[in-house]
Scaffold this motif. Structure first.
Motif, PDB file in Angstrom:
ATOM      1  N   LYS A  45      22.328  27.532  47.723  1.00  0.00           N
ATOM      2  CA  LYS A  45      23.042  28.919  47.512  1.00  0.00           C
ATOM      3  C   LYS A  45      24.426  28.991  47.778  1.00  0.00           C
ATOM      4  CE  LYS A  45      18.257  31.188  48.035  1.00  0.00           C
ATOM      5  NZ  LYS A  45      17.617  31.956  48.968  1.00  0.00           N
ATOM      6  N   VAL A  46      24.717  28.530  48.815  1.00  0.00           N
ATOM      7  CA  VAL A  46      26.406  28.508  49.193  1.00  0.00           C
ATOM      8  C   VAL A  46      27.341  28.037  48.242  1.00  0.00           C
ATOM      9  CG1 VAL A  46      28.114  27.810  51.046  1.00  0.00           C
ATOM     10  CG2 VAL A  46      25.857  28.820  51.814  1.00  0.00           C
ATOM     11  N   LYS A  47      26.744  26.603  47.611  1.00  0.00           N
ATOM     12  CA  LYS A  47      27.571  26.213  46.815  1.00  0.00           C
ATOM     13  C   LYS A  47      27.621  26.908  45.512  1.00  0.00           C
ATOM     14  CE  LYS A  47      26.925  21.379  48.612  1.00  0.00           C
ATOM     15  NZ  LYS A  47      26.489  20.234  48.412  1.00  0.00           N
ATOM     16  N   LYS A  48      26.557  27.291  45.020  1.00  0.00           N
ATOM     17  CA  LYS A  48      26.449  28.248  44.011  1.00  0.00           C
ATOM     18  C   LYS A  48      27.261  29.383  44.001  1.00  0.00           C
ATOM     19  CE  LYS A  48      22.972  30.482  40.830  1.00  0.00           C
ATOM     20  NZ  LYS A  48      21.680  30.882  40.803  1.00  0.00           N
ATOM     21  N   ASP A  49      27.222  30.069  45.087  1.00  0.00           N
ATOM     22  CA  ASP A  49      28.073  31.450  45.321  1.00  0.00           C
ATOM     23  C   ASP A  49      29.518  31.050  45.132  1.00  0.00           C
ATOM     24  OD1 ASP A  49      25.869  32.831  45.583  1.00  0.00           O
ATOM     25  OD2 ASP A  49      26.028  32.941  47.567  1.00  0.00           O
ATOM     26  N   ILE A  50      30.119  30.010  45.800  1.00  0.00           N
ATOM     27  CA  ILE A  50      31.529  29.305  45.784  1.00  0.00           C
ATOM     28  C   ILE A  50      31.750  28.939  44.260  1.00  0.00           C
ATOM     29  CG2 ILE A  50      32.912  27.537  46.564  1.00  0.00           C
ATOM     30  CD1 ILE A  50      31.782  27.687  49.317  1.00  0.00           C
ATOM     31  N   LYS A  51      30.992  28.205  43.595  1.00  0.00           N
ATOM     32  CA  LYS A  51      31.103  27.895  42.363  1.00  0.00           C
ATOM     33  C   LYS A  51      31.441  29.009  41.349  1.00  0.00           C
ATOM     34  CE  LYS A  51      29.220  23.122  42.231  1.00  0.00           C
ATOM     35  NZ  LYS A  51      28.348  22.492  41.715  1.00  0.00           N
ATOM     36  N   SER A  52      30.518  29.986  41.507  1.00  0.00           N
ATOM     37  CA  SER A  52      30.635  31.092  40.790  1.00  0.00           C
ATOM     38  C   SER A  52      31.800  31.931  40.976  1.00  0.00           C
ATOM     39  CB  SER A  52      29.256  32.195  41.227  1.00  0.00           C
ATOM     40  OG  SER A  52      29.316  33.298  40.582  1.00  0.00           O
ATOM     41  N   ALA A  53      32.101  32.008  42.296  1.00  0.00           N
ATOM     42  CA  ALA A  53      33.421  32.777  42.793  1.00  0.00           C
ATOM     43  C   ALA A  53      34.800  32.184  42.015  1.00  0.00           C
ATOM     44  CB  ALA A  53      33.734  33.057  44.089  1.00  0.00           C
ATOM     45  N   LEU A  54      34.622  30.728  42.087  1.00  0.00           N
ATOM     46  CA  LEU A  54      35.569  29.824  41.529  1.00  0.00           C
ATOM     47  C   LEU A  54      35.871  29.817  39.848  1.00  0.00           C
ATOM     48  CD1 LEU A  54      36.089  27.164  43.950  1.00  0.00           C
ATOM     49  CD2 LEU A  54      37.456  28.919  43.866  1.00  0.00           C
ATOM     50  N   THR A  55      34.675  30.258  39.156  1.00  0.00           N
ATOM     51  CA  THR A  55      34.660  30.034  37.745  1.00  0.00           C
ATOM     52  C   THR A  55      35.729  30.695  36.938  1.00  0.00           C
ATOM     53  OG1 THR A  55      32.352  29.644  37.874  1.00  0.00           O
ATOM     54  CG2 THR A  55      33.244  30.471  35.801  1.00  0.00           C
ATOM     55  N   TYR A  56      35.874  32.038  37.517  1.00  0.00           N
ATOM     56  CA  TYR A  56      36.842  32.958  36.517  1.00  0.00           C
ATOM     57  C   TYR A  56      38.006  32.656  37.028  1.00  0.00           C
ATOM     58  CZ  TYR A  56      39.782  36.945  35.728  1.00  0.00           C
ATOM     59  OH  TYR A  56      40.977  37.929  35.580  1.00  0.00           O
ATOM     60  N   SER A  58      33.356  36.670  48.727  1.00  0.00           N
ATOM     61  CA  SER A  58      33.547  38.082  47.929  1.00  0.00           C
ATOM     62  C   SER A  58      35.236  38.306  48.122  1.00  0.00           C
ATOM     63  CB  SER A  58      32.857  39.180  48.426  1.00  0.00           C
ATOM     64  OG  SER A  58      32.942  39.390  49.945  1.00  0.00           O
ATOM     65  N   LYS A  59      35.764  38.067  49.450  1.00  0.00           N
ATOM     66  CA  LYS A  59      37.265  38.544  49.703  1.00  0.00           C
ATOM     67  C   LYS A  59      38.172  37.390  48.842  1.00  0.00           C
ATOM     68  CE  LYS A  59      40.059  41.198  52.146  1.00  0.00           C
ATOM     69  NZ  LYS A  59      40.049  42.464  51.976  1.00  0.00           N
ATOM     70  N   MET A  60      37.586  36.145  48.895  1.00  0.00           N
ATOM     71  CA  MET A  60      38.356  35.359  47.942  1.00  0.00           C
ATOM     72  C   MET A  60      38.340  35.979  46.387  1.00  0.00           C
ATOM     73  SD  MET A  60      37.452  31.208  47.063  1.00  0.00           S
ATOM     74  CE  MET A  60      36.095  31.535  46.225  1.00  0.00           C
ATOM     75  N   SER A  61      37.460  36.436  45.929  1.00  0.00           N
ATOM     76  CA  SER A  61      37.453  36.911  44.579  1.00  0.00           C
ATOM     77  C   SER A  61      38.501  37.905  44.448  1.00  0.00           C
ATOM     78  CB  SER A  61      36.101  37.209  44.059  1.00  0.00           C
ATOM     79  OG  SER A  61      35.194  36.361  43.946  1.00  0.00           O
ATOM     80  N   GLU A  62      38.452  38.774  45.339  1.00  0.00           N
ATOM     81  CA  GLU A  62      39.533  39.886  45.429  1.00  0.00           C
ATOM     82  C   GLU A  62      40.836  39.322  45.577  1.00  0.00           C
ATOM     83  OE1 GLU A  62      38.332  42.581  48.402  1.00  0.00           O
ATOM     84  OE2 GLU A  62      36.255  42.962  47.654  1.00  0.00           O
ATOM     85  N   LEU A  63      40.988  38.439  46.193  1.00  0.00           N
ATOM     86  CA  LEU A  63      42.797  38.004  46.639  1.00  0.00           C
ATOM     87  C   LEU A  63      42.804  37.380  45.229  1.00  0.00           C
ATOM     88  CD1 LEU A  63      42.191  36.990  50.248  1.00  0.00           C
ATOM     89  CD2 LEU A  63      43.515  38.848  49.465  1.00  0.00           C
ATOM     90  N   LEU A  64      42.056  36.323  44.826  1.00  0.00           N
ATOM     91  CA  LEU A  64      42.602  35.742  43.673  1.00  0.00           C
ATOM     92  C   LEU A  64      43.154  36.421  42.323  1.00  0.00           C
ATOM     93  CD1 LEU A  64      40.041  32.476  43.942  1.00  0.00           C
ATOM     94  CD2 LEU A  64      42.672  32.610  44.330  1.00  0.00           C
TER      95      LEU A  64
END
Length: 414
Positions: A167-178, A373-379
């Motif tokens: 689940k952790v890896k899936k969340d990180i990959k999902s956040a980095l996809t965009y 979630s914060k990473m997505s906002e900052l990127l």
């Protein structure tokens, strides 16, 4: 060892079939009998799920190339734990799992594990022969369950670890996809503009004879370099990628790479918190399974998933052997957060290390979710700024000469 295709009658009177690995037909029949099966036919085959000689190479190639998804491993562990909990013997459980598993690579591993157990090998050693499927942590946890007699409890904890990390890896990959898609689009747009769009304006600019602005001269220089020396650029890029890849396969390269990930802006805190969550959850489970701190450090150094932190574990072992405790040496490790060190220190003082580690694991699980979630906002703003910079640069490179041409034309008309 060769493979044998079999059909057999189960103890309940049902029919089953599959593939088993054995030294001979007789050995295959004995292995089936030990599982409570009555073989009706046993014949040699070329590999797991292979119909016969002609497709042996393709069948083995397919088996070797097939990946074991985390979902497959989670399902296998859940089913294995459920059957053992119900009192079904290990060999019989493996036989059922072999028949139900669809993944050919995992099926072949189950067949091999059952054959090894039949020959007298322990369960943990049989699993450890397939570390491309079952990680070092998985095998060591099985060993701990065997020694302590708590195999079903250990399997339950393994289910949590595999599921949690998936689940952790899936969340990180999902956040980095965009961000990855945007970066690829930016690079593609850059090359399209440089190679195909800019040349359309070169002839027009050349006719004016005017001095071109700096952005335009830079673009023309890049265009000329790409057109004339593209083969040299590809060779240099390929050579650089090869050298970097070779360096990252060395121990020093792995440490440098993982350390770089931990110190990256925006992404670094996510990787560090994920490593802390992994450390705390695995260490808590190892403590509950009766594994000593020294053994746990050895296991964690191979399963933490970060070679930079694993180097700290190797350095810790010498201090731990001197009886200096765990929290003290950890304070000198920059990879570990002050909170993690404090939690371990409290656990040592109160004798309640397992509970402290569980609390730390829950805390960092939440921190990872928040950091992702914060990473997505900052990127987002960073990518918008990058996109704006690229578009603005090309706009200046193309439109500044056009503006100058229009001004010259207006002056000439006057």
């Amino acid at each position: 060892m060769p493979y044998y295709k079999y059909a057999a009658i189960t103890a309940s009177g049902g029919n089953t079939k599959g593939v088993i690995e054995a030294q001979s037909v007789e050995a295959a029949q004995d292995a089936l009998a030990s599982r409570g099966l009555m073989p009706t036919s046993v014949s040699e085959t070329s590999g797991p799920d292979s119909p016969g000689g002609g497709g042996s190479f393709l069948a083995r190639l397919n088996t070797n190339m097939q990946k074991i998804k985390p979902q497959d491993l989670i399902l296998f562990t859940k089913q294995f734990k459920t059957m053992l909990n119900a009192g079904i013997p290990v060999l019989q459980s493996l036989d059922v799992l072999e028949a139900q598993t669809e993944n050919t690579k995992l099926k072949a591993a189950i067949v091999s594990i059952a054959a090894d157990i039949k020959s007298g090998t322990t369960l943990s050693k049989a699993f450890s022969k397939h570390q491309n499927i079952f990680s070092e942590l998985y095998c060591n946890m099985i060993r701990a369950g065997e020694i302590s007699g708590t195999l079903t409890e250990v399997l339950e904890r393994l289910i949590y670890i595999v599921d949690h990390e998936f689940k952790v890896k899936k969340d990180i990959k999902s956040a980095l996809t965009y961000p990855a898609v945007v970066v690829v689009a930016l690079v593609a747009a850059f090359f399209i503009l440089i190679i195909f769009v800019l040349p359309q304006f070169v002839a027009m600019f050349a006719k004016t004879g005017a001095t071109l602005p700096l952005p335009t001269r830079i673009c023309l220089g890049i265009h000329a370099a790409l057109v004339r020396y593209w083969h040299l650029g590809l060779a240099l890029l390929g050579g650089a990628l090869f050298l970097i890849s070779a360096y990252f396969r060395t121990d020093a390269g792995k440490i440098f790479r993982d350390g770089m990930f931990l110190h990256m802006p925006i992404l670094g805190p996510v990787f560090k918190k994920a490593a802390m969550a992994r450390f705390a959850s695995i260490f808590a489970i190892l403590q509950a399974s009766g594994i000593t701190v020294l053994e746990a450090i050895d296991i964690l150094s191979g399963t933490i998933g970060n070679h930079y932190i694993a180097r700290d574990f190797r350095n810790l072992r010498e201090k731990l052997e001197q009886g200096r405790g765990l929290s003290g040496p950890l304070r000198s490790c920059p990879s570990f957060t002050p909170m993690m060190v404090s939690m371990i220190s409290i656990g040592e003082e109160t004798g309640n290390m397992e509970e402290m580690l569980k609390e730390a694991a829950h805390h960092y699980d939440y921190e990872v979710e928040y950091a992702v979630s914060k990473m997505s906002e900052l990127l987002g703003p960073v990518l918008v700024a990058g996109l704006t910079g690229v578009v603005g640069f090309f706009a200046l490179a193309i439109f500044l000469p056009l503006v100058e041409m229009m001004q010259n034309a207006m002056r000439g008309g006057m």
